[in-house]
Design an enzyme around this catalytic site. Sequence first.
Site, mmCIF file in Angstrom:
data_model
loop_
_atom_site.group_PDB
_atom_site.id
_atom_site.type_symbol
_atom_site.label_atom_id
_atom_site.label_comp_id
_atom_site.label_asym_id
_atom_site.label_seq_id
_atom_site.Cartn_x
_atom_site.Cartn_y
_atom_site.Cartn_z
ATOM 1 N N GLU A 93 10.701 15.774 12.536
ATOM 2 C CA GLU A 93 9.618 14.640 12.676
ATOM 3 C C GLU A 93 8.951 15.297 13.848
ATOM 4 O O GLU A 93 9.297 15.880 14.990
ATOM 5 C CB GLU A 93 10.639 13.476 13.333
ATOM 6 N N HIS A 94 7.418 14.781 13.778
ATOM 7 C CA HIS A 94 6.820 15.195 14.891
ATOM 8 C C HIS A 94 6.294 16.561 14.719
ATOM 9 O O HIS A 94 5.949 17.380 15.642
ATOM 10 C CB HIS A 94 6.943 14.715 16.308
ATOM 11 N N THR A 95 6.750 17.125 13.698
ATOM 12 C CA THR A 95 6.540 18.714 13.284
ATOM 13 C C THR A 95 5.382 18.898 12.799
ATOM 14 O O THR A 95 4.619 20.135 12.820
ATOM 15 C CB THR A 95 7.702 19.551 12.719
ATOM 16 N N SER A 120 -5.754 -7.446 -1.604
ATOM 17 C CA SER A 120 -4.435 -6.964 -1.268
ATOM 18 C C SER A 120 -3.350 -8.024 -1.350
ATOM 19 O O SER A 120 -3.634 -8.826 -0.472
ATOM 20 C CB SER A 120 -4.252 -5.944 -0.183
ATOM 21 N N LEU A 139 7.537 4.104 6.715
ATOM 22 C CA LEU A 139 7.695 4.702 5.434
ATOM 23 C C LEU A 139 6.329 4.841 4.955
ATOM 24 O O LEU A 139 6.061 5.010 3.376
ATOM 25 C CB LEU A 139 8.545 3.630 4.590
ATOM 26 N N SER A 175 3.090 3.265 4.530
ATOM 27 C CA SER A 175 2.498 2.612 3.558
ATOM 28 C C SER A 175 1.213 2.910 3.524
ATOM 29 O O SER A 175 0.428 2.744 2.448
ATOM 30 C CB SER A 175 2.575 1.109 4.152
ATOM 31 N N SER A 176 0.513 3.161 4.535
ATOM 32 C CA SER A 176 -0.877 3.852 4.644
ATOM 33 C C SER A 176 -1.429 5.038 3.575
ATOM 34 O O SER A 176 -2.216 4.774 2.702
ATOM 35 C CB SER A 176 -1.347 4.004 6.185
ATOM 36 N N ASP A 221 2.667 12.744 5.453
ATOM 37 C CA ASP A 221 2.655 11.369 4.736
ATOM 38 C C ASP A 221 1.891 11.599 3.651
ATOM 39 O O ASP A 221 2.529 11.191 2.382
ATOM 40 C CB ASP A 221 2.496 10.193 5.468
ATOM 41 N N TYR A 272 1.540 7.622 19.684
ATOM 42 C CA TYR A 272 1.696 8.668 18.952
ATOM 43 C C TYR A 272 0.425 9.569 19.237
ATOM 44 O O TYR A 272 0.954 10.726 19.314
ATOM 45 C CB TYR A 272 1.244 7.977 17.391
HETATM 46 C C1 GLA Z 1 3.824 9.592 11.193
HETATM 47 C C2 GLA Z 1 2.653 10.560 10.843
HETATM 48 C C3 GLA Z 1 3.178 11.595 10.384
HETATM 49 C C4 GLA Z 1 4.045 12.420 11.127
HETATM 50 C C5 GLA Z 1 5.220 11.516 11.621
HETATM 51 C C6 GLA Z 1 6.296 11.868 12.368
HETATM 52 O O1 GLA Z 1 4.437 9.080 9.959
HETATM 53 O O2 GLA Z 1 1.775 9.826 9.814
HETATM 54 O O3 GLA Z 1 1.981 12.701 10.156
HETATM 55 O O4 GLA Z 1 3.550 13.042 12.194
HETATM 56 O O5 GLA Z 1 4.668 10.226 11.955
HETATM 57 O O6 GLA Z 1 6.941 12.869 12.000
#
Ligand code: GLA
Length: 364
Positions: free
Chosen positions: A27-29, A61, A119, A121-122, A166, A215
Site C-alpha cells: 500500500e502506497h508503494t 449513472s 475498492l 470505483s473510479s 488501480d 493522499y
Molecule cells: C489509492 C490509489 C492507488 C494507491 C493506493 C494506496 O487506491 O488510487 O494508486 O496509491 O491508494 O496503495
Amino acid sequence: MNDFQTLFGRAPSFQAEAPGRVNLIGEHTDYNGGFVLPTAIPQVTRVELACRDDRVVRAWSETVDADTGVTTYQLGQETLRRAWIDFIQGVTRLLQLDGFRLRGFDARIESNVPLGSGLSSSAALTVALMRALRTAFDFELDDVSIARLGQRVENEFVGARVGIMDPMAASLADQGTALFLDCRSLEFERMPLPAGVDLIVLNSGISHQHSAGDYNTRRLECEKACALLGVQQLRDLSIADMERVVALPEPLCRRARHVITENERVGQAVAAMRAGDLIKLGELFCASHASMRDDYEVSIPEIDLIVELARKDPEVFGARLTGGGFGGSVVMLARAGTGRNVAERLASAYAKRSGKQPRILVPT
Ligand code: GLA
C-alpha cells in the site's frame, strides 16, 4: 425505469465492464515505483453505449443520477465539474489529446462497486468506459495502455495524484489470482490465490475522498524524502539503507520507512503465497496494517477497530486496511469455509462498538 431505451430512446450497441479491486498488500508503494498485489473483486462497473453522429456525449449513472437526468457535454469542451462525470470527461479529453478519432455517444453506467470504499470505483469506471469505446470506435488500445490512460485521467483531469495500481488492477486482474505488479516497469505476474483461505472484504461504512488532500500530502512527503536521500524513488532504497532513512526529519522518516518495509513485505507475501504459508502471510498483513497506522498514518480508529477484532478471531490469519486509507475497507484472510461466518460476526461486533454501518463485500 431507467434502462438504456428509456433514457436514450434506442437500444445500446456495446457493453463492457471492469471490476473493483482489493489490494492484498503493497500500500502506497505504487507511486513510489514499488510493488503491489491486488486482486479483482466480484463487484463490477458496467457501461452500455451507443455511438452518435455528432460530438455530443450524454451519460447517466445509476449510482448517482437515479433521481436526476442525463448529463450532457460536447467533445472538446470538457470542463471540470467536481462530479462523477469528470471521469467520463477525462477519458474523452485524453483520448482526443492522444489522437483517437472519437465521436459522440450515449452511455448508461451501473455499478455495484461502492464509492469511496478503497475498492477503486473510479478505475472500474474509466476502464469499463474505455473498453466500451475501444470496441465501439475500433481503437487500437491494449490493456496496459488503457490502465495508463486511466491513471492520467485522474492525475491530469480530475486532479487526484493516484498511482498506477488501480487502473492496472481494473484492466488486468481477475478473481482467483493476484496481480503481482512492479509499478515501475509494469511487469506483472498472475499468482493463484492460496488454497485454504477465504478472502474477506469488510467496508467500514466510512468513505474517503482522495482529491481531498491527505493522499496528495503523502505523495509530497515521499518526494521530499527522496530529495533528501538523493534517490529518484523510494523504490531505490532497501532495508540496508534504514539507518539513513530513520535519520530523516519527522514525519518523513516514518513515511519512507513504511514504503521501504512495505515493498519488502510484498516480496515476502509472494514467497509465502508460493509456499502456501498462510500463517506467514497473515503476519505480513498485520505488520502492513501496523505500518500504515503508525508510520504512514493513513488509518482511522474505526478501521483499527475492525483489524483488532479480526486479529482476535481464531479463524483469521491476518487483516489490514486496504487502499488509500482515511476510511474504506479492511481485507482479511480467514480459514477456508469460514469466510461468511467470520465476516458476519466481525461486522456485527464492529457495528455495536462503533455505531457505524459496515458492509460485507466479499464473500458475496
Ligand atoms: C489509492 C490509489 C492507488 C494507491 C493506493 C494506496 O487506491 O488510487 O494508486 O496509491 O491508494 O496503495
